[in-house]
Scaffold this motif. Structure first.
Motif, PDB file in Angstrom:
ATOM      1  N   VAL A 186       0.832  -1.200   0.000  1.00 52.30           N
ATOM      2  CA  VAL A 186       0.000   0.000   0.000  1.00 52.30           C
ATOM      3  C   VAL A 186       0.871   1.256   0.000  1.00 52.30           C
ATOM      4  O   VAL A 186       0.602   2.223  -0.729  1.00 52.30           O
ATOM      5  N   ALA A 187       1.918   1.239   0.804  1.00 51.73           N
ATOM      6  CA  ALA A 187       2.803   2.413   0.856  1.00 51.73           C
ATOM      7  C   ALA A 187       3.550   2.614  -0.462  1.00 51.73           C
ATOM      8  O   ALA A 187       3.972   3.738  -0.764  1.00 51.73           O
ATOM      9  N   GLY A 188       3.717   1.551  -1.237  1.00 48.90           N
ATOM     10  CA  GLY A 188       4.467   1.652  -2.484  1.00 48.90           C
ATOM     11  C   GLY A 188       3.641   1.985  -3.699  1.00 48.90           C
ATOM     12  O   GLY A 188       4.174   2.014  -4.830  1.00 48.90           O
ATOM     13  N   VAL A 189       2.335   2.218  -3.536  1.00 49.46           N
ATOM     14  CA  VAL A 189       1.495   2.600  -4.684  1.00 49.46           C
ATOM     15  C   VAL A 189       1.965   3.951  -5.215  1.00 49.46           C
ATOM     16  O   VAL A 189       2.270   4.871  -4.453  1.00 49.46           O
ATOM     17  N   ARG A 190       2.026   4.058  -6.522  1.00 48.41           N
ATOM     18  CA  ARG A 190       2.544   5.288  -7.140  1.00 48.41           C
ATOM     19  C   ARG A 190       1.737   6.499  -6.709  1.00 48.41           C
ATOM     20  O   ARG A 190       0.505   6.503  -6.721  1.00 48.41           O
ATOM     21  N   ARG A 191       2.441   7.548  -6.354  1.00 49.51           N
ATOM     22  CA  ARG A 191       1.790   8.780  -5.893  1.00 49.51           C
ATOM     23  C   ARG A 191       0.943   9.398  -6.998  1.00 49.51           C
ATOM     24  O   ARG A 191      -0.059  10.082  -6.705  1.00 49.51           O
ATOM     25  N   ASP A 192       1.329   9.188  -8.267  1.00 53.32           N
ATOM     26  CA  ASP A 192       0.559   9.773  -9.371  1.00 53.32           C
ATOM     27  C   ASP A 192      -0.876   9.257  -9.349  1.00 53.32           C
ATOM     28  O   ASP A 192      -1.822  10.018  -9.571  1.00 53.32           O
ATOM     29  N   TRP A 193      -1.047   7.971  -9.102  1.00 51.67           N
ATOM     30  CA  TRP A 193      -2.385   7.395  -9.085  1.00 51.67           C
ATOM     31  C   TRP A 193      -3.190   7.944  -7.908  1.00 51.67           C
ATOM     32  O   TRP A 193      -4.389   8.222  -8.040  1.00 51.67           O
ATOM     33  N   ILE A 194      -2.545   8.102  -6.765  1.00 51.12           N
ATOM     34  CA  ILE A 194      -3.230   8.656  -5.598  1.00 51.12           C
ATOM     35  C   ILE A 194      -3.640  10.111  -5.869  1.00 51.12           C
ATOM     36  O   ILE A 194      -4.761  10.537  -5.520  1.00 51.12           O
ATOM     37  N   ASN A 195      -2.759  10.859  -6.501  1.00 50.85           N
ATOM     38  CA  ASN A 195      -3.068  12.262  -6.808  1.00 50.85           C
ATOM     39  C   ASN A 195      -4.205  12.385  -7.805  1.00 50.85           C
ATOM     40  O   ASN A 195      -5.051  13.291  -7.691  1.00 50.85           O
ATOM     41  N   VAL A 196      -4.234  11.491  -8.790  1.00 52.65           N
ATOM     42  CA  VAL A 196      -5.337  11.512  -9.761  1.00 52.65           C
ATOM     43  C   VAL A 196      -6.665  11.226  -9.057  1.00 52.65           C
ATOM     44  O   VAL A 196      -7.673  11.893  -9.312  1.00 52.65           O
ATOM     45  N   ALA A 197      -6.671  10.229  -8.174  1.00 53.06           N
ATOM     46  CA  ALA A 197      -7.891   9.912  -7.437  1.00 53.06           C
ATOM     47  C   ALA A 197      -8.321  11.086  -6.568  1.00 53.06           C
ATOM     48  O   ALA A 197      -9.523  11.386  -6.445  1.00 53.06           O
ATOM     49  N   ARG A 198      -7.346  11.783  -5.975  1.00 56.33           N
ATOM     50  CA  ARG A 198      -7.678  12.936  -5.149  1.00 56.33           C
ATOM     51  C   ARG A 198      -8.227  14.067  -6.010  1.00 56.33           C
ATOM     52  O   ARG A 198      -9.176  14.762  -5.606  1.00 56.33           O
ATOM     53  N   THR A 199      -7.658  14.251  -7.193  1.00 56.11           N
ATOM     54  CA  THR A 199      -8.132  15.297  -8.106  1.00 56.11           C
ATOM     55  C   THR A 199      -9.569  15.024  -8.541  1.00 56.11           C
ATOM     56  O   THR A 199     -10.387  15.956  -8.669  1.00 56.11           O
ATOM     57  N   LEU A 200      -9.876  13.744  -8.779  1.00 60.73           N
ATOM     58  CA  LEU A 200     -11.225  13.370  -9.197  1.00 60.73           C
ATOM     59  C   LEU A 200     -12.189  13.279  -8.019  1.00 60.73           C
ATOM     60  O   LEU A 200     -13.356  12.901  -8.211  1.00 60.73           O
ATOM     61  N   GLU A 201     -11.698  13.617  -6.827  1.00 65.23           N
ATOM     62  CA  GLU A 201     -12.508  13.610  -5.611  1.00 65.23           C
ATOM     63  C   GLU A 201     -13.133  12.240  -5.347  1.00 65.23           C
ATOM     64  O   GLU A 201     -14.307  12.103  -4.982  1.00 65.23           O
ATOM     65  N   VAL A 202     -12.316  11.206  -5.540  1.00 60.92           N
ATOM     66  CA  VAL A 202     -12.761   9.841  -5.266  1.00 60.92           C
ATOM     67  C   VAL A 202     -12.798   9.639  -3.756  1.00 60.92           C
ATOM     68  O   VAL A 202     -11.875  10.024  -3.038  1.00 60.92           O
ATOM     69  N   GLY A 203     -13.865   8.997  -3.258  1.00 61.46           N
ATOM     70  CA  GLY A 203     -14.015   8.759  -1.831  1.00 61.46           C
ATOM     71  C   GLY A 203     -12.975   7.778  -1.313  1.00 61.46           C
ATOM     72  O   GLY A 203     -12.388   6.996  -2.076  1.00 61.46           O
ATOM     73  N   PRO A 204     -12.710   7.756  -0.004  1.00 64.98           N
ATOM     74  CA  PRO A 204     -11.677   6.871   0.571  1.00 64.98           C
ATOM     75  C   PRO A 204     -11.931   5.387   0.293  1.00 64.98           C
ATOM     76  O   PRO A 204     -11.004   4.658  -0.036  1.00 64.98           O
ATOM     77  N   LEU A 205     -13.188   4.952   0.436  1.00 68.59           N
ATOM     78  CA  LEU A 205     -13.478   3.536   0.208  1.00 68.59           C
ATOM     79  C   LEU A 205     -13.262   3.154  -1.241  1.00 68.59           C
ATOM     80  O   LEU A 205     -12.632   2.125  -1.550  1.00 68.59           O
ATOM     81  N   ARG A 206     -13.768   3.979  -2.151  1.00 67.45           N
ATOM     82  CA  ARG A 206     -13.606   3.688  -3.580  1.00 67.45           C
ATOM     83  C   ARG A 206     -12.137   3.770  -3.986  1.00 67.45           C
ATOM     84  O   ARG A 206     -11.659   2.956  -4.779  1.00 67.45           O
ATOM     85  N   LYS A 207     -11.405   4.719  -3.413  1.00 65.45           N
ATOM     86  CA  LYS A 207      -9.973   4.831  -3.717  1.00 65.45           C
ATOM     87  C   LYS A 207      -9.224   3.592  -3.231  1.00 65.45           C
ATOM     88  O   LYS A 207      -8.338   3.076  -3.935  1.00 65.45           O
ATOM     89  N   SER A 208      -9.607   3.084  -2.066  1.00 63.28           N
ATOM     90  CA  SER A 208      -8.936   1.901  -1.540  1.00 63.28           C
ATOM     91  C   SER A 208      -9.199   0.675  -2.387  1.00 63.28           C
ATOM     92  O   SER A 208      -8.291  -0.130  -2.653  1.00 63.28           O
ATOM     93  N   LEU A 209     -10.458   0.522  -2.834  1.00 60.08           N
ATOM     94  CA  LEU A 209     -10.844  -0.691  -3.552  1.00 60.08           C
ATOM     95  C   LEU A 209     -10.462  -0.650  -5.036  1.00 60.08           C
ATOM     96  O   LEU A 209     -10.133  -1.691  -5.615  1.00 60.08           O
ATOM     97  N   GLN A 210     -10.510   0.540  -5.654  1.00 60.58           N
ATOM     98  CA  GLN A 210     -10.317   0.611  -7.097  1.00 60.58           C
ATOM     99  C   GLN A 210      -8.953   1.149  -7.514  1.00 60.58           C
ATOM    100  O   GLN A 210      -8.570   0.989  -8.675  1.00 60.58           O
ATOM    101  N   VAL A 211      -8.225   1.742  -6.598  1.00 60.60           N
ATOM    102  CA  VAL A 211      -6.905   2.298  -6.944  1.00 60.60           C
ATOM    103  C   VAL A 211      -5.794   1.575  -6.177  1.00 60.60           C
ATOM    104  O   VAL A 211      -4.873   1.004  -6.764  1.00 60.60           O
TER     105      VAL A 211
END
Length: 292
Positions: A186-211
């Motif tokens: 989990v800590a090694g997931v690329r920051r770019d993907w996390i930033n994209v999910a944050r930009t798209l305002e993806v919820g925490p649960l959906r971000k955890s399951l789909q990203v």
């Protein structure tokens, strides 16, 4: 056409197996050993042996003695005997190898499932929160090196049930590899993907399951693969301690019966079962892996 690597590896494995069987056969051949030497007998003893139809001068020379270790032929007969009816149940100390294996696999499955329910969510929390990770890291380092069997006396004292204690031991040995690998993945997931999910305002649960989960899945499955191997290793020793049922108890019971052939057969069953479990989790690991 040159044979593929897998075909050549298979042929080499077969040759190695045949070589080992040959060495085993030669090592267990009957051997000639000196027989007991003749001893001096009195006239009365000689007369008595003659009346019994025995030769009073017999003794000395050599005699053929079979190996104490089972031969490949004896192992083959034992394997055929156990596989002919693996599910019989004739009482507490006389159950088929299939039933004993089922008891062990059930304990491993239950303890492993509980470890998954604890380790994977907690690993997500550790991987996503450096603060929580740094706070719990000392406790993980203290508990992780403790031998699972060291927990058995405490489990038996508090739980007072040998079956549940065995499940607890499987849980405690399975949780750490999954927890650490999940947190690392989990800590090694690329920051770019996390930033994209944050930009798209993806919820925490959906971000955890789909990203995060798809990206960390190969590392999580690696931890699960390590855990299932450790769990299968530990259950045998745990069942020797708690007794009752299981492949570990089967080995201990057959050793008490001085049946070395059955002990070796059970060892082979343990090895093949462990190989099958590792193969299954290896397939799952490859199924969730991806190439960027």
């Amino acid at each position: 056409m040159t044979p593929s690597l897998s075909v050549r590896a298979t042929l080499l494995s077969v040759l190695i197996g045949l070589l080992l069987l040959g060495i085993w056969h030669i090592a267990t051949l009957p051997s000639a050993v000196p027989s007991a030497p003749a001893v001096a007998l009195t006239a009365e003893q000689i007369e008595y042996l003659k009346l019994q139809g025995k030769d009073p001068t017999a003794g000395g020379g050599t005699e053929t003695r079979a190996s104490a270790f089972p031969t490949p032929a004896q192992m083959g007969a034992t394997i055929a005997h156990h596989l002919s009816d693996p599910l019989y149940d004739n009482g507490p100390n006389d159950k088929g190898i299939g039933l004993q294996l089922a008891y062990s696999l059930a304990r491993v499955a239950l303890g492993f499932a509980i470890a998954c329910l604890v380790a994977i969510p907690l690993g997500f929390l550790l991987g996503m929160s450096p603060l929580v990770y740094q706070s719990l890291y000392p406790y993980i380092n203290v508990l992780k090196p403790i031998s699972p069997l060291a927990w058995m006396p405490l489990a038996l004292y508090t739980i007072k049930d040998s079956n549940i204690s065995g499940v607890f031991v499987i849980f405690i040995c399975s949780v750490w590899p999954m927890l650490i690998n999940t947190a690392f993945g989990v800590a090694g997931v690329r920051r770019d993907w996390i930033n994209v999910a944050r930009t798209l305002e993806v919820g925490p649960l959906r971000k955890s399951l789909q990203v995060i989960l798809p990206a960390a899945a190969p590392t999580i499955l690696t931890g699960m693969r390590i855990s299932i191997g450790i769990a299968w290793l530990v259950i045998v020793a745990a069942e020797m301690l708690v007794g009752g049922t299981g492949i570990g108890y089967f080995i201990w019971n057959e050793w008490n019966n001085l049946s070395l052939t059955n002990v070796i057969f059970a060892i082979l069953v343990i090895g093949l079962t462990g190989m099958l479990l590792d193969w299954l989790f290896g397939r799952l690991q490859r199924a969730v892996s991806y190439v960027e």
